[in-house]
Design a protein around this motif. Structure first.
Motif, mmCIF file in Angstrom:
data_model
loop_
_atom_site.group_PDB
_atom_site.id
_atom_site.type_symbol
_atom_site.label_atom_id
_atom_site.label_comp_id
_atom_site.label_asym_id
_atom_site.label_seq_id
_atom_site.Cartn_x
_atom_site.Cartn_y
_atom_site.Cartn_z
ATOM 1 N N SER A 67 3.232 13.459 -10.607
ATOM 2 C CA SER A 67 3.296 14.731 -11.321
ATOM 3 C C SER A 67 4.693 15.341 -11.273
ATOM 4 O O SER A 67 5.106 16.051 -12.198
ATOM 5 C CB SER A 67 2.281 15.720 -10.735
ATOM 6 N N ARG A 68 5.443 15.051 -10.233
ATOM 7 C CA ARG A 68 6.807 15.582 -10.134
ATOM 8 C C ARG A 68 7.715 14.972 -11.185
ATOM 9 O O ARG A 68 8.571 15.649 -11.756
ATOM 10 C CB ARG A 68 7.375 15.297 -8.733
ATOM 11 N N PHE A 69 7.546 13.675 -11.446
ATOM 12 C CA PHE A 69 8.405 12.986 -12.402
ATOM 13 C C PHE A 69 7.660 12.619 -13.676
ATOM 14 O O PHE A 69 7.912 11.590 -14.286
ATOM 15 C CB PHE A 69 8.979 11.719 -11.768
ATOM 16 N N LYS A 70 6.719 13.432 -14.081
ATOM 17 C CA LYS A 70 5.921 13.154 -15.269
ATOM 18 C C LYS A 70 6.820 12.960 -16.491
ATOM 19 O O LYS A 70 7.663 13.784 -16.814
ATOM 20 C CB LYS A 70 4.947 14.299 -15.523
ATOM 21 N N SER A 71 6.633 11.826 -17.169
ATOM 22 C CA SER A 71 7.384 11.464 -18.373
ATOM 23 C C SER A 71 8.864 11.239 -18.108
ATOM 24 O O SER A 71 9.663 11.121 -19.039
ATOM 25 C CB SER A 71 7.222 12.539 -19.468
ATOM 26 N N LEU B 151 0.806 -1.212 0.000
ATOM 27 C CA LEU B 151 0.000 0.000 0.000
ATOM 28 C C LEU B 151 0.845 1.271 0.000
ATOM 29 O O LEU B 151 0.523 2.242 -0.686
ATOM 30 C CB LEU B 151 -0.941 -0.011 1.210
ATOM 31 N N ASN B 152 1.932 1.262 0.753
ATOM 32 C CA ASN B 152 2.761 2.466 0.829
ATOM 33 C C ASN B 152 3.470 2.777 -0.480
ATOM 34 O O ASN B 152 3.627 3.935 -0.863
ATOM 35 C CB ASN B 152 3.786 2.346 1.964
ATOM 36 N N ASN B 153 3.914 1.736 -1.176
ATOM 37 C CA ASN B 153 4.572 1.972 -2.458
ATOM 38 C C ASN B 153 3.601 2.553 -3.477
ATOM 39 O O ASN B 153 3.974 3.426 -4.271
ATOM 40 C CB ASN B 153 5.190 0.676 -2.989
ATOM 41 N N VAL B 154 2.371 2.090 -3.453
ATOM 42 C CA VAL B 154 1.356 2.650 -4.358
ATOM 43 C C VAL B 154 1.100 4.113 -4.013
ATOM 44 O O VAL B 154 1.067 4.974 -4.896
ATOM 45 C CB VAL B 154 0.038 1.855 -4.272
ATOM 46 N N PHE B 155 0.945 4.388 -2.731
ATOM 47 C CA PHE B 155 0.648 5.749 -2.303
ATOM 48 C C PHE B 155 1.739 6.722 -2.713
ATOM 49 O O PHE B 155 1.472 7.759 -3.329
ATOM 50 C CB PHE B 155 0.448 5.788 -0.785
ATOM 51 N N PHE B 156 2.976 6.401 -2.398
ATOM 52 C CA PHE B 156 4.055 7.338 -2.687
ATOM 53 C C PHE B 156 4.374 7.424 -4.178
ATOM 54 O O PHE B 156 4.776 8.475 -4.669
ATOM 55 C CB PHE B 156 5.300 6.979 -1.869
ATOM 56 N N ALA B 157 4.164 6.339 -4.909
ATOM 57 C CA ALA B 157 4.347 6.399 -6.357
ATOM 58 C C ALA B 157 3.311 7.327 -6.979
ATOM 59 O O ALA B 157 3.624 8.121 -7.883
ATOM 60 C CB ALA B 157 4.238 4.997 -6.965
ATOM 61 N N THR B 158 2.085 7.252 -6.500
ATOM 62 C CA THR B 158 1.026 8.118 -7.010
ATOM 63 C C THR B 158 1.267 9.563 -6.604
ATOM 64 O O THR B 158 1.075 10.485 -7.400
ATOM 65 C CB THR B 158 -0.351 7.672 -6.466
ATOM 66 N N LEU B 159 1.699 9.751 -5.386
ATOM 67 C CA LEU B 159 1.922 11.089 -4.848
ATOM 68 C C LEU B 159 2.980 11.853 -5.643
ATOM 69 O O LEU B 159 2.886 13.067 -5.822
ATOM 70 C CB LEU B 159 2.351 10.974 -3.375
ATOM 71 N N THR B 160 3.989 11.157 -6.140
ATOM 72 C CA THR B 160 5.096 11.819 -6.830
ATOM 73 C C THR B 160 4.996 11.752 -8.351
ATOM 74 O O THR B 160 5.918 12.181 -9.044
ATOM 75 C CB THR B 160 6.442 11.195 -6.401
#
Length: 227
Positions: A189-193, A178-187
């Motif tokens: 927009s920062r690493f878009k593309s 769950l935590n990996n999903v949350f933090f991957a989603t959270l970031t």
């Protein structure tokens, strides 16, 4: 008979009360997401909802009561959405003995949880505020979201059947998942593309992020011999 003026009036009041509560919860969700629990004020929630503060207290008693209902609504919605896609998988008796099915199970959880967070950015912001404040408010609320029990039981069985890494404590399976999903989603927009090397669309970026997150989690949790 049911077709009496009093009966119609009571029905209308019940409907209006339910609608009013939803409007207040929507406003509270917005304010809590933007300001966090500590900084949020009931006055601001009342203004955003269009209802007076005394009515909010009548329905939810106090700010922590209102926050509890916001968390409860979000948790129940998340459970319902995820349950619709993994319910059948979890009923399969061979889930924790078949590596292919287990990988599909993890991938399904990751992709749909990822999309749920994207579809409900306010929930993601509330979780981020909680993490920043060491979950102090979360641990005070009377409603206890349970994101772990079912995943933990499945993880224990998978570990017994050799599907999980030998050095992985099953207790950490839901935590890492769950935590990996949350933090991957959270970031996202920062690493878009980031690293894609193409001018892919936003939709393609999101799908790639889901695939990569699922692959990363599977490699970290499962027995290498099944990868």
């Amino acid at each position: 008979m049911n077709d009496t003026p009093g009966s119609n009036t009571r029905s209308k009041k019940t409907y209006d009360a339910a609608k009013t509560k939803e409007t207040i919860l929507d406003a509270a969700e917005l304010i809590f997401a933007e300001q966090g629990y500590s900084a949020a004020r009931v006055d601001a929630i009342a203004k955003a909802s269009g209802y007076n503060k005394s009515l909010i207290y009548q329905y939810y008693q106090d700010k922590i009561g209102l926050y509890t209902e916001v968390v409860k609504r979000a948790d129940q919605l998340g459970d319902r959405v995820l349950g619709e896609v993994i319910g059948q998988l979890q009923m399969d008796e061979s889930l924790t003995t078949d590596a292919t099915k287990f990988k599909r199970y993890i991938t399904t959880i990751v992709k749909h949880s990822y999309q749920f967070m994207l579809d409900h950015p306010r929930f993601m912001k509330i979780f981020a505020w909680e993490a920043a404040e060491e979950w102090k408010t979360w641990n005070q609320i009377t409603y206890r979201p349970d994101d772990i029990s079912l995943f933990l039981e499945i993880a224990k069985k998978a570990k017994q059947n050799g599907l999980l890494r030998s050095d992985l404590d099953p207790t950490f399976f839901p935590l890492f998942l769950l935590n990996n999903v949350f933090f991957a989603t959270l970031t996202l927009s920062r690493f878009k593309s980031f690293g894609s090397g193409t001018d892919s669309s936003a939709e393609q970026d999101i799908e790639l992020a889901k695939e990569q997150t699922a692959s990363f989690i599977i490699c970290g949790l499962m027995n290498p011999s099944y990868l």
